[in-house]
Write a protein that holds these residues in place. Structure first.
Motif, PDB file in Angstrom:
ATOM      1  N   HIS A   1       0.804  -1.211   0.000  1.00 16.28           N
ATOM      2  CA  HIS A   1       0.000   0.000   0.000  1.00 16.28           C
ATOM      3  C   HIS A   1       0.843   1.269   0.000  1.00 16.28           C
ATOM      4  CE1 HIS A   1      -3.445  -2.548   0.286  1.00 16.28           C
ATOM      5  NE2 HIS A   1      -2.838  -3.197   1.237  1.00 16.28           N
ATOM      6  N   GLY A   2       2.065   1.113  -0.525  1.00 17.41           N
ATOM      7  CA  GLY A   2       2.842   2.290  -0.855  1.00 17.41           C
ATOM      8  C   GLY A   2       3.670   2.905   0.240  1.00 17.41           C
ATOM      9  N   PHE A   3       3.879   2.221   1.363  1.00 17.30           N
ATOM     10  CA  PHE A   3       4.600   2.832   2.477  1.00 17.30           C
ATOM     11  C   PHE A   3       6.109   2.568   2.467  1.00 17.30           C
ATOM     12  CE2 PHE A   3       0.249   3.048   3.900  1.00 17.30           C
ATOM     13  CZ  PHE A   3       0.196   4.249   4.570  1.00 17.30           C
ATOM     14  N   GLU A   4       6.590   1.781   1.522  1.00 17.26           N
ATOM     15  CA  GLU A   4       8.026   1.589   1.284  1.00 17.26           C
ATOM     16  C   GLU A   4       8.828   1.367   2.567  1.00 17.26           C
ATOM     17  OE1 GLU A   4       9.240   4.942  -1.056  1.00 17.26           O
ATOM     18  OE2 GLU A   4       8.246   4.185  -2.857  1.00 17.26           O
ATOM     19  N   PRO A   5       8.590   0.268   3.271  1.00 20.48           N
ATOM     20  CA  PRO A   5       9.271   0.036   4.555  1.00 20.48           C
ATOM     21  C   PRO A   5      10.764  -0.208   4.394  1.00 20.48           C
ATOM     22  CG  PRO A   5       8.118  -1.934   3.843  1.00 20.48           C
ATOM     23  CD  PRO A   5       7.707  -0.843   2.889  1.00 20.48           C
ATOM     24  N   VAL A   6      11.490   0.098   5.452  1.00 21.33           N
ATOM     25  CA  VAL A   6      12.912  -0.220   5.564  1.00 21.33           C
ATOM     26  C   VAL A   6      13.027  -1.369   6.560  1.00 21.33           C
ATOM     27  CG1 VAL A   6      15.174   0.614   6.308  1.00 21.33           C
ATOM     28  CG2 VAL A   6      13.612   2.144   5.067  1.00 21.33           C
ATOM     29  N   ILE A   7      13.597  -2.492   6.135  1.00 16.01           N
ATOM     30  CA  ILE A   7      13.680  -3.679   6.984  1.00 16.01           C
ATOM     31  C   ILE A   7      15.126  -3.880   7.416  1.00 16.01           C
ATOM     32  CG2 ILE A   7      13.274  -6.157   7.162  1.00 16.01           C
ATOM     33  CD1 ILE A   7      11.527  -4.272   4.405  1.00 16.01           C
ATOM     34  N   ILE A   8      15.331  -3.911   8.718  1.00 18.09           N
ATOM     35  CA  ILE A   8      16.663  -4.093   9.305  1.00 18.09           C
ATOM     36  C   ILE A   8      16.784  -5.526   9.803  1.00 18.09           C
ATOM     37  CG2 ILE A   8      18.303  -3.255  11.035  1.00 18.09           C
ATOM     38  CD1 ILE A   8      17.349  -1.172   8.933  1.00 18.09           C
ATOM     39  N   GLU A   9      17.828  -6.240   9.382  1.00 19.71           N
ATOM     40  CA  GLU A   9      18.021  -7.629   9.799  1.00 19.71           C
ATOM     41  C   GLU A   9      19.489  -7.847  10.148  1.00 19.71           C
ATOM     42  OE1 GLU A   9      18.209 -11.051  11.052  1.00 19.71           O
ATOM     43  OE2 GLU A   9      16.154 -10.520  10.434  1.00 19.71           O
ATOM     44  N   ARG A  10      19.733  -8.282  11.387  1.00 21.63           N
ATOM     45  CA  ARG A  10      21.117  -8.496  11.818  1.00 21.63           C
ATOM     46  C   ARG A  10      21.756  -9.671  11.090  1.00 21.63           C
ATOM     47  NH1 ARG A  10      21.913  -9.466  17.694  1.00 21.63           N
ATOM     48  NH2 ARG A  10      20.045  -8.234  17.993  1.00 21.63           N
ATOM     49  N   GLY A  11      20.957 -10.627  10.675  1.00 22.06           N
ATOM     50  CA  GLY A  11      21.475 -11.797   9.984  1.00 22.06           C
ATOM     51  C   GLY A  11      21.560 -11.597   8.482  1.00 22.06           C
ATOM     52  N   LYS A  12      21.746 -12.721   7.790  1.00 24.42           N
ATOM     53  CA  LYS A  12      21.938 -12.664   6.345  1.00 24.42           C
ATOM     54  C   LYS A  12      20.663 -13.052   5.595  1.00 24.42           C
ATOM     55  CE  LYS A  12      26.880 -13.854   6.574  1.00 24.42           C
ATOM     56  NZ  LYS A  12      27.941 -14.779   6.099  1.00 24.42           N
ATOM     57  N   LYS A  13      20.713 -12.895   4.286  1.00 21.72           N
ATOM     58  CA  LYS A  13      19.643 -13.381   3.428  1.00 21.72           C
ATOM     59  C   LYS A  13      19.479 -14.884   3.644  1.00 21.72           C
ATOM     60  CE  LYS A  13      20.753 -10.048  -0.222  1.00 21.72           C
ATOM     61  NZ  LYS A  13      21.240  -9.897  -1.627  1.00 21.72           N
ATOM     62  N   ALA A  14      18.280 -15.393   3.374  1.00 19.16           N
ATOM     63  CA  ALA A  14      17.976 -16.790   3.694  1.00 19.16           C
ATOM     64  C   ALA A  14      18.949 -17.763   3.055  1.00 19.16           C
ATOM     65  CB  ALA A  14      16.541 -17.105   3.257  1.00 19.16           C
ATOM     66  N   GLU A  15      19.295 -17.528   1.783  1.00 23.76           N
ATOM     67  CA  GLU A  15      20.164 -18.476   1.095  1.00 23.76           C
ATOM     68  C   GLU A  15      21.584 -18.449   1.651  1.00 23.76           C
ATOM     69  OE1 GLU A  15      19.543 -14.909  -1.774  1.00 23.76           O
ATOM     70  OE2 GLU A  15      18.460 -15.951  -0.171  1.00 23.76           O
ATOM     71  N   GLU A  16      22.062 -17.269   2.069  1.00 25.48           N
ATOM     72  CA  GLU A  16      23.395 -17.172   2.672  1.00 25.48           C
ATOM     73  C   GLU A  16      23.374 -17.694   4.108  1.00 25.48           C
ATOM     74  OE1 GLU A  16      24.398 -13.083   2.312  1.00 25.48           O
ATOM     75  OE2 GLU A  16      24.406 -13.113   0.115  1.00 25.48           O
ATOM     76  N   ARG A  17      22.293 -17.406   4.801  1.00 23.54           N
ATOM     77  CA  ARG A  17      22.132 -17.888   6.175  1.00 23.54           C
ATOM     78  C   ARG A  17      22.157 -19.412   6.208  1.00 23.54           C
ATOM     79  NH1 ARG A  17      16.390 -17.634   9.371  1.00 23.54           N
ATOM     80  NH2 ARG A  17      17.095 -18.386  11.397  1.00 23.54           N
TER      81      ARG A  17
END
Length: 545
Positions: free
Chosen positions: A128-144
């Motif tokens: 709905h257009g709110f363009e969130p910023v997502i902070i993740e201490r870990g890695k992307k799923a494939e790298e994790r």
């Protein structure tokens, strides 16, 4: 359409058999065109009955409503009815929701954590257009996934990329079970399932009684979901920690992020705390910032392995396993004074996994792959604990974390970092096991024998043994001597609740505690739904509980 419930068919049935059964129940010609949609599938394997599958299905025979009503009246069967109207705001497309999302934010909303709560909060906001910023201490799923497999192989832990931390949250490495007891009046549950299917899950999760995805399938699904959030304007910052928050006039004004030991501050007027149950340093930072929180009851225990064949034979009473999935179970008991013991995160055909996230601390979990074809069943057998049980650590909201850490440090020391194990019979006798019994353990990560009696406090140990003995009344052999116990299961849920009001906000305005880590969910589905509720509240639209 017409809904038909209690469609009972043999284990070795086909979809054509379901259609034939429906037509027979409705007294419709076998050659009449029909469109059949499965709504629910379960298994009836009660003792004294021949095991079978039971379906609820919707059938479209090209009739108008009057013709369908006349047909239903003619057959007169309480299990046959017009298909109820199940449309919801979540199943009507973007436009039906957009009119409700009126609130304007000065800055892009920031979401700390990319587990199910954070991801579904982000997805709804991005839609709905709110363009969130997502902070993740870990890695992307494939790298994790690579980091986790390396840890299981050589024991070298990455404290920021492991079974607890990284894209998808802790649920990524615990089978992907999608059942929940949360009531779903508004269609959020269905939306979550449909979203998983959209991004790669098998469509059967929409109707099976206890849906699951499987750890091996979740990586691709998470990757696809991330790409869609980015396409919709969202931004992900992986290997990035939330280390501080700025507060002015009891409102959030900024967040401080750290990556590779470099920090930067960004303005924020909305922060969703979907941090998960193991973000202990973040809990500490929030406590120091005087964000209101309190200690919460949770549970600790040991994971118990049994041969999957034993569980299948009991649950299905010897039915033909060629046509049945690996059986699951759920057992529970209560003992004075108000001490619950119950199974948790049961993994059919699964593995016991090293789920540690802190150096010199051992925590375990269970997981299954999509096929659930491992030789063993495992489940945590856990004992409830309340703040009174860890009062010796003080009155701090973080006292439960101190209790967890003590157990995990003890377990690490017992096995020098390896999963510590003991046969149940030896556990009761207080002696270290020297070998497995009639079956071997199925683990991800190195393991060793030790005296697990040294882990739980005496009262909890006694409750655990009482529970194991009681559960044998329900599942014969549950307390068999060679049941393999592994420890310690300490991360069953968050030991902290970050307080929020009816608008899902902290007393510090603009902070939205969310999901399992904040103390408001207990699994993938409930966390995802809480993430959606938080998104609704954040933008000024609260559809309801």
């Amino acid at each position: 359409m017409i809904r038909i419930q209690q469609i009972r068919v043999p284990l070795n049935h086909s979809k054509d058999d379901i259609e034939r059964k429906i037509k027979k129940l409705l007294r419709i010609r076998s050659d009449h065109p029909a469109a059949i949609r499965i709504k629910k599938q379960s298994i009836d394997a009660r003792r004294g009955r021949e095991a079978c599958y039971v379906y609820t299905a919707d059938a479209d025979f090209g009739m108008n409503t009057e013709q369908e009503e006349e047909l239903i009246k003619r057959v007169y069967n309480k299990n046959i009815m017009l298909t109820p109207n199940e449309t919801s705001l979540y199943s009507c497309g973007k436009d039906s929701l957009a009119v409700h999302f009126k609130k304007k934010l000065q800055h892009r909303p920031v979401i700390a954590g990319s587990g199910p709560a954070g991801l579904f909060c982000a997805y709804l906001l991005a839609m709905h257009g709110f363009e969130p910023v997502i902070i993740e201490r870990g890695k992307k799923a494939e790298e994790r996934k690579q980091d986790v497999e390396k840890f299981w192989k050589d024991g070298v832990l990455n404290p920021s990329s492991n079974v607890q931390f990284g894209e998808g949250g802790a649920g990524t490495f615990s089978d992907g079970k999608l059942n929940t007891l949360v009531k779903d009046t508004f269609g959020r549950n269905r939306f979550v399932l449909e979203t998983f299917v959209k991004f790669g899950a098998d469509s059967s999760i929409l109707y099976v009684n206890k849906p699951h995805i499987g750890t091996d399938m979740l990586t691709g699904i998470l990757k696809n979901m991330r790409k869609e959030i980015i396409r919709l304007g969202g931004t992900f910052y992986f290997e990035t920690c939330l280390t501080d928050i700025g507060i002015q006039d009891e409102k959030i004004c900024s967040v401080t992020l750290e990556k590779d030991k470099k920090t930067r501050q960004i303005p924020a007027d909305a922060l969703v705390l979907a941090i998960g149950h193991s973000a202990r340093d973040t809990f500490q930072m929030l406590y120091e910032k005087k964000i209101p929180m309190e200690p919460k009851a949770f549970a600790v225990g040991l994971r118990a392995e049994h041969p999957q064949k034993m569980i299948n034979e009991h649950q299905y009473h010897g039915a033909d396993m060629r046509y049945l999935p690996a059986a699951s179970y759920k057992v529970t008991a209560s003992f004075a004074p108000q001490r619950g013991v119950y199974s948790f995160c049961m993994c059919p055909g699964g593995y016991v996994v090293n789920a540690s996230s802190e150096q010199n601390h051992l925590a375990i979990n269970g997981m299954s792959y999509q096929k659930r074809d491992g030789k063993n069943a495992n489940s945590a057998v856990i004992v409830s604990v309340t703040p009174e049980d860890f009062a010796r650590f003080g009155n701090s909201p973080l006292s439960g974390i101190a209790f967890q850490r003590e157990l995990e440090a003890r377990a690490f020391a017992l096995g020098n970092g390896k999963i510590v194990q003991q046969l149940y019979g030896d556990y009761k006798k207080g002696r270290v096991s020297s070998a497995y019994g009639e079956f071997d353990s199925q683990t991800k990560g190195a393991c060793t024998f030790a005296d697990l009696g040294m882990l739980l406090p005496d009262e909890l140990k006694a409750a655990f043994i009482n529970g194991m003995e009681r559960f044998a009344d329900y599942i014969p052999g549950f307390n068999r001597y060679d049941t393999i116990l592994s420890g310690i299961e300490s991360r069953t849920s968050s030991p902290v609740r970050i307080l929020r009001n009816g608008q899902y906000q902290s007393a510090v305005k603009g902070i939205y505690p969310c999901g399992e880590g904040a103390g408001y969910a207990g699994g993938i589905m409930s966390a995802a739904m809480d993430g959606m509720k938080t998104a609704e509240a954040l933008v000024g639209w609260k559809m309801g509980e």
